[in-house]
Motif scaffolding. Structure first.
Motif, PDB file in Angstrom:
ATOM      1  N   PHE A   3       0.720   6.001 -33.525  1.00  0.00           N
ATOM      2  CA  PHE A   3      -0.007   5.149 -34.464  1.00  0.00           C
ATOM      3  C   PHE A   3      -0.847   5.996 -35.407  1.00  0.00           C
ATOM      4  O   PHE A   3      -1.628   6.851 -34.974  1.00  0.00           O
ATOM      5  CB  PHE A   3      -0.917   4.175 -33.717  1.00  0.00           C
ATOM      6  CG  PHE A   3      -1.823   3.399 -34.632  1.00  0.00           C
ATOM      7  CD1 PHE A   3      -3.197   3.616 -34.638  1.00  0.00           C
ATOM      8  CD2 PHE A   3      -1.299   2.459 -35.499  1.00  0.00           C
ATOM      9  CE1 PHE A   3      -4.034   2.915 -35.487  1.00  0.00           C
ATOM     10  CE2 PHE A   3      -2.125   1.739 -36.354  1.00  0.00           C
ATOM     11  CZ  PHE A   3      -3.500   1.976 -36.348  1.00  0.00           C
ATOM     12  N   SER A   4      -0.675   5.744 -36.693  1.00  0.00           N
ATOM     13  CA  SER A   4      -1.491   6.413 -37.698  1.00  0.00           C
ATOM     14  C   SER A   4      -2.556   5.448 -38.191  1.00  0.00           C
ATOM     15  O   SER A   4      -2.227   4.368 -38.698  1.00  0.00           O
ATOM     16  CB  SER A   4      -0.642   6.853 -38.887  1.00  0.00           C
ATOM     17  OG  SER A   4      -1.484   7.248 -39.950  1.00  0.00           O
ATOM     18  N   PRO A   5      -3.811   5.808 -38.078  1.00  0.00           N
ATOM     19  CA  PRO A   5      -4.875   4.920 -38.564  1.00  0.00           C
ATOM     20  C   PRO A   5      -4.831   4.718 -40.074  1.00  0.00           C
ATOM     21  O   PRO A   5      -5.490   3.819 -40.588  1.00  0.00           O
ATOM     22  CB  PRO A   5      -6.157   5.623 -38.123  1.00  0.00           C
ATOM     23  CG  PRO A   5      -5.777   7.041 -37.949  1.00  0.00           C
ATOM     24  CD  PRO A   5      -4.355   7.039 -37.495  1.00  0.00           C
ATOM     25  N   TYR A   6      -4.046   5.558 -40.763  1.00  0.00           N
ATOM     26  CA  TYR A   6      -3.943   5.452 -42.217  1.00  0.00           C
ATOM     27  C   TYR A   6      -2.738   4.622 -42.649  1.00  0.00           C
ATOM     28  O   TYR A   6      -2.462   4.485 -43.843  1.00  0.00           O
ATOM     29  CB  TYR A   6      -3.856   6.839 -42.837  1.00  0.00           C
ATOM     30  CG  TYR A   6      -5.019   7.719 -42.440  1.00  0.00           C
ATOM     31  CD1 TYR A   6      -4.844   8.731 -41.503  1.00  0.00           C
ATOM     32  CD2 TYR A   6      -6.282   7.508 -42.968  1.00  0.00           C
ATOM     33  CE1 TYR A   6      -5.908   9.524 -41.109  1.00  0.00           C
ATOM     34  CE2 TYR A   6      -7.357   8.293 -42.580  1.00  0.00           C
ATOM     35  CZ  TYR A   6      -7.163   9.305 -41.652  1.00  0.00           C
ATOM     36  OH  TYR A   6      -8.218  10.073 -41.260  1.00  0.00           O
ATOM     37  N   ALA A   7      -2.039   4.066 -41.695  1.00  0.00           N
ATOM     38  CA  ALA A   7      -0.853   3.274 -42.007  1.00  0.00           C
ATOM     39  C   ALA A   7      -1.246   1.891 -42.502  1.00  0.00           C
ATOM     40  O   ALA A   7      -2.331   1.385 -42.207  1.00  0.00           O
ATOM     41  CB  ALA A   7       0.018   3.137 -40.765  1.00  0.00           C
ATOM     42  N   ALA A   8      -0.343   1.292 -43.241  1.00  0.00           N
ATOM     43  CA  ALA A   8      -0.484  -0.124 -43.569  1.00  0.00           C
ATOM     44  C   ALA A   8      -0.233  -0.930 -42.294  1.00  0.00           C
ATOM     45  O   ALA A   8       0.489  -0.484 -41.396  1.00  0.00           O
ATOM     46  CB  ALA A   8       0.512  -0.529 -44.648  1.00  0.00           C
ATOM     47  N   MET A   9      -0.860  -2.086 -42.222  1.00  0.00           N
ATOM     48  CA  MET A   9      -0.637  -2.974 -41.080  1.00  0.00           C
ATOM     49  C   MET A   9      -0.293  -4.352 -41.592  1.00  0.00           C
ATOM     50  O   MET A   9      -0.749  -4.749 -42.681  1.00  0.00           O
ATOM     51  CB  MET A   9      -1.887  -3.039 -40.190  1.00  0.00           C
ATOM     52  CG  MET A   9      -2.280  -1.707 -39.578  1.00  0.00           C
ATOM     53  SD  MET A   9      -3.697  -1.834 -38.462  1.00  0.00           S
ATOM     54  CE  MET A   9      -2.929  -2.646 -37.034  1.00  0.00           C
ATOM     55  N   ALA A  48       2.120 -11.138 -44.088  1.00  0.00           N
ATOM     56  CA  ALA A  48       1.041 -10.521 -44.860  1.00  0.00           C
ATOM     57  C   ALA A  48       0.895  -9.069 -44.434  1.00  0.00           C
ATOM     58  O   ALA A  48       1.217  -8.714 -43.296  1.00  0.00           O
ATOM     59  CB  ALA A  48      -0.274 -11.262 -44.652  1.00  0.00           C
ATOM     60  N   ALA A  49       0.388  -8.234 -45.335  1.00  0.00           N
ATOM     61  CA  ALA A  49       0.158  -6.830 -45.024  1.00  0.00           C
ATOM     62  C   ALA A  49      -1.036  -6.323 -45.811  1.00  0.00           C
ATOM     63  O   ALA A  49      -1.384  -6.861 -46.870  1.00  0.00           O
ATOM     64  CB  ALA A  49       1.393  -5.985 -45.327  1.00  0.00           C
ATOM     65  N   ILE A  50      -1.636  -5.245 -45.290  1.00  0.00           N
ATOM     66  CA  ILE A  50      -2.823  -4.668 -45.921  1.00  0.00           C
ATOM     67  C   ILE A  50      -2.784  -3.158 -45.767  1.00  0.00           C
ATOM     68  O   ILE A  50      -2.372  -2.626 -44.731  1.00  0.00           O
ATOM     69  CB  ILE A  50      -4.102  -5.271 -45.285  1.00  0.00           C
ATOM     70  CG1 ILE A  50      -5.354  -4.780 -45.993  1.00  0.00           C
ATOM     71  CG2 ILE A  50      -4.170  -4.965 -43.787  1.00  0.00           C
ATOM     72  CD1 ILE A  50      -6.617  -5.546 -45.590  1.00  0.00           C
ATOM     73  N   SER A  51      -3.214  -2.471 -46.791  1.00  0.00           N
ATOM     74  CA  SER A  51      -3.247  -1.013 -46.759  1.00  0.00           C
ATOM     75  C   SER A  51      -4.447  -0.531 -45.960  1.00  0.00           C
ATOM     76  O   SER A  51      -5.341  -1.305 -45.611  1.00  0.00           O
ATOM     77  CB  SER A  51      -3.319  -0.463 -48.187  1.00  0.00           C
ATOM     78  OG  SER A  51      -4.497  -0.934 -48.828  1.00  0.00           O
ATOM     79  N   TRP A  52      -4.474   0.786 -45.692  1.00  0.00           N
ATOM     80  CA  TRP A  52      -5.566   1.350 -44.905  1.00  0.00           C
ATOM     81  C   TRP A  52      -6.921   1.061 -45.525  1.00  0.00           C
ATOM     82  O   TRP A  52      -7.849   0.634 -44.841  1.00  0.00           O
ATOM     83  CB  TRP A  52      -5.356   2.856 -44.775  1.00  0.00           C
ATOM     84  CG  TRP A  52      -6.545   3.566 -44.223  1.00  0.00           C
ATOM     85  CD1 TRP A  52      -7.174   3.323 -43.025  1.00  0.00           C
ATOM     86  CD2 TRP A  52      -7.262   4.634 -44.852  1.00  0.00           C
ATOM     87  NE1 TRP A  52      -8.238   4.184 -42.863  1.00  0.00           N
ATOM     88  CE2 TRP A  52      -8.321   4.996 -43.967  1.00  0.00           C
ATOM     89  CE3 TRP A  52      -7.120   5.330 -46.052  1.00  0.00           C
ATOM     90  CZ2 TRP A  52      -9.214   6.012 -44.264  1.00  0.00           C
ATOM     91  CZ3 TRP A  52      -8.021   6.336 -46.335  1.00  0.00           C
ATOM     92  CH2 TRP A  52      -9.044   6.661 -45.452  1.00  0.00           C
ATOM     93  N   THR A  98       3.046  -1.833 -37.997  1.00  0.00           N
ATOM     94  CA  THR A  98       2.534  -0.866 -38.951  1.00  0.00           C
ATOM     95  C   THR A  98       3.684  -0.191 -39.689  1.00  0.00           C
ATOM     96  O   THR A  98       4.806  -0.137 -39.189  1.00  0.00           O
ATOM     97  CB  THR A  98       1.692   0.220 -38.251  1.00  0.00           C
ATOM     98  OG1 THR A  98       2.577   1.084 -37.505  1.00  0.00           O
ATOM     99  CG2 THR A  98       0.696  -0.379 -37.296  1.00  0.00           C
ATOM    100  N   ALA A  99       3.390   0.307 -40.855  1.00  0.00           N
ATOM    101  CA  ALA A  99       4.378   1.037 -41.648  1.00  0.00           C
ATOM    102  C   ALA A  99       3.642   1.920 -42.642  1.00  0.00           C
ATOM    103  O   ALA A  99       2.424   1.838 -42.767  1.00  0.00           O
ATOM    104  CB  ALA A  99       5.311   0.063 -42.370  1.00  0.00           C
TER     105      ALA A  99
END
Length: 127
Positions: A29-35, A50-54, A99-100
């Motif tokens: 898991f990257s904490p900087y990933a979009a979720m 829905a999605a949100i950037s870091w 995440t992506a």
């Protein structure tokens, strides 16, 4: 591997509200990933919600939920939220998070292969 745990689902009447949570963890898991959030209704394929950037400055919603759902995240706890208002019968589904690398990947690449999925949380809207 990325571990994803969704919670907050339940049964509500049309017009009601729910707030879903998702906690992400694991070595991959990257904490900087979009979720983002996805959902799967009975007999249908999983679809983007829905999605949100870091940083939270880039968000995307599917057309059916625009204006009713709000995605947010708490980077300190790696937690993703989905505030769902004005729920409709058509919102009934199992909701999953993931995440992506980017919001665009989650919103516009339906065939993207995610590392893993959580167990999801059931949302049932019925009168």
């Amino acid at each position: 591997q990325v571990f994803l745990v969704e919670s907050g689902g339940g049964s509500v009447q049309p017009g009601g509200s729910l707030r879903l949570s998702c906690t992400a963890s694991g070595r991959a898991f990257s904490p900087y990933a979009a979720m983002g959030w996805f959902r799967q209704a009975p007999g249908k394929e999983r679809e983007f919600v829905a999605a949100i950037s870091w940083r939270g400055n880039n968000v995307a919603y599917s057309d059916p939920v625009k204006g009713r759902f709000t995605v947010s995240r708490d980077n300190a706890t790696n937690t993703l939220y989905l505030q769902m208002n004005s729920l409709q019968l058509e919102d009934t589904a199992v909701y999953y998070c993931n995440t992506a690398a980017s919001v665009a990947t989650m919103a516009y690449r339906p065939n993207y292969e995610y590392r893993s999925w959580g167990q999801g949380t059931q949302v049932t809207v019925s009168s």
